[in-house]
Design an enzyme around this catalytic site. Structure first.
Site, PDB file in Angstrom:
ATOM      1  N   ARG A  88       0.826  -1.214   0.000  1.00 41.79           N
ATOM      2  CA  ARG A  88       0.000   0.000   0.000  1.00 41.79           C
ATOM      3  C   ARG A  88       0.853   1.254   0.000  1.00 41.79           C
ATOM      4  O   ARG A  88       0.315   2.353  -0.022  1.00 41.79           O
ATOM      5  CB  ARG A  88      -0.858   0.021   1.259  1.00 41.79           C
ATOM      6  CG  ARG A  88      -2.294  -0.441   1.063  1.00 41.79           C
ATOM      7  CD  ARG A  88      -2.907  -0.534   2.434  1.00 41.79           C
ATOM      8  NE  ARG A  88      -4.307  -0.377   2.509  1.00 41.79           N
ATOM      9  CZ  ARG A  88      -5.161  -1.363   2.755  1.00 41.79           C
ATOM     10  NH1 ARG A  88      -4.737  -2.607   2.836  1.00 41.79           N
ATOM     11  NH2 ARG A  88      -6.435  -1.116   2.910  1.00 41.79           N
ATOM     12  N   ARG A 127     -21.428  -3.098   4.115  1.00 42.50           N
ATOM     13  CA  ARG A 127     -20.602  -4.323   4.130  1.00 42.50           C
ATOM     14  C   ARG A 127     -20.802  -5.126   5.416  1.00 42.50           C
ATOM     15  O   ARG A 127     -20.736  -4.576   6.517  1.00 42.50           O
ATOM     16  CB  ARG A 127     -19.118  -3.947   4.034  1.00 42.50           C
ATOM     17  CG  ARG A 127     -18.747  -3.358   2.711  1.00 42.50           C
ATOM     18  CD  ARG A 127     -17.330  -3.659   2.369  1.00 42.50           C
ATOM     19  NE  ARG A 127     -16.352  -2.985   3.188  1.00 42.50           N
ATOM     20  CZ  ARG A 127     -15.052  -3.074   2.970  1.00 42.50           C
ATOM     21  NH1 ARG A 127     -14.594  -3.830   1.989  1.00 42.50           N
ATOM     22  NH2 ARG A 127     -14.208  -2.422   3.739  1.00 42.50           N
ATOM     23  N   ARG A 173      -9.668   6.921   5.265  1.00 40.71           N
ATOM     24  CA  ARG A 173      -8.959   5.841   4.538  1.00 40.71           C
ATOM     25  C   ARG A 173      -8.787   6.209   3.059  1.00 40.71           C
ATOM     26  O   ARG A 173      -7.789   5.854   2.428  1.00 40.71           O
ATOM     27  CB  ARG A 173      -9.696   4.510   4.700  1.00 40.71           C
ATOM     28  CG  ARG A 173      -9.508   3.926   6.105  1.00 40.71           C
ATOM     29  CD  ARG A 173     -10.605   2.941   6.484  1.00 40.71           C
ATOM     30  NE  ARG A 173     -10.609   1.748   5.698  1.00 40.71           N
ATOM     31  CZ  ARG A 173     -11.676   0.960   5.548  1.00 40.71           C
ATOM     32  NH1 ARG A 173     -12.829   1.261   6.122  1.00 40.71           N
ATOM     33  NH2 ARG A 173     -11.602  -0.122   4.822  1.00 40.71           N
TER      34      ARG A 173
END
Ligand code: AMP
Length: 216
Positions: A88, A127, A173
């Protein structure tokens, strides 16, 4: 095949990685899953990672690099795999490069699941996942609902939501994604590894685009 799946939080990396792993028999290495498990088990890695994961920041590179490179140091290291959520950062990409060179395991491709920020914010609160070890099925209230609301289709365990799946944390995020992870794209493009596909629509259609982009 040795593949990296990259994309913003909530783009469907985990879902697609699970499908690819099952159908193509690739080991699925998801650093988010590994970290959440370490946090649940209160291991030393988990205790160090927890404050970062909770607020949607990246855990320090050394910690996650060690987690991945340890998996490749073992004799049963995966020869084919799908990396989900790692690397990442550029530092992580370089650490991975050296691990893979050491073991003679060159990457086949890096697949970007492209989804715009507005769609991510819309998606993330729907989710749900199964917390049972060895199951880990994932659902979405809009695109992939479980047959009985709140219950896992595969093992009937009560589904849970991730603590970092709320609008405020997902926005932070996304900021981290644009700042730290997007610079990986030109890095892998230069190496001729990057394939970009649209991450919106039906799960199976996205899977087929991914397979098509990998020419398999
Ligand atoms: P994910 O399940 O991939 O969305 O990851 C959940 C959280 O775990 C992230 O928001 C980070 O806090 C942490 N995490 C997962 N993978 C990495 C990584 N490669 N580098 C740093 N932090 C990570």
């Amino acid at each position: 095949m040795r593949i990296i799946l990259v994309g913003p939080p909530g783009c469907g990396k985990g879902t697609q990685a699970k499908l690819l792993s099952k159908r193509m028999k690739l080991e699925h290495i998801g650093t988010g899953d590994l970290l959440r498990e370490a946090i649940r088990n209160e291991t030393s890695v988990g205790l160090r990672a927890k404050p970062f994961v909770e607020v949607g920041n990246l855990v320090p590179d050394e910690l996650v690099n060690d987690l991945v490179s340890e998996r490749f140091q073992r004799d049963d290291r995966p020869k084919t795999f799908i990396l989900d959520g790692y690397p990442r950062t550029l530092m992580q990409a370089k650490s991975l490069d050296s691990v893979l060179v050491l073991h003679g395991l060159p990457l086949t491709a890096v697949v970007l699941l492209d989804v715009c920020d507005a769609e991510i914010v819309k998606r993330v609160t729907g989710r749900w996942s199964c917390p049972k070890l060895g199951c880990k099925a994932t659902f979405h209230t809009l695109s992939n609902p479980s047959k009985i609301a709140g219950i896992c289709d595969d093992c009937q365990t009560v589904l849970v939501q991730r603590e970092d799946d709320n609008v405020e944390t997902v926005k932070s995020r996304l900021t981290v994604y644009h700042k730290d992870t997007v610079p990986l794209l030109p890095y892998y493009e230069q190496n001729g590894l990057l394939k970009s596909i649209h991450g919106t629509g039906d799960i199976e259609q996205i899977y087929q685009s991914m397979v098509h982009s990998l020419s398999i």
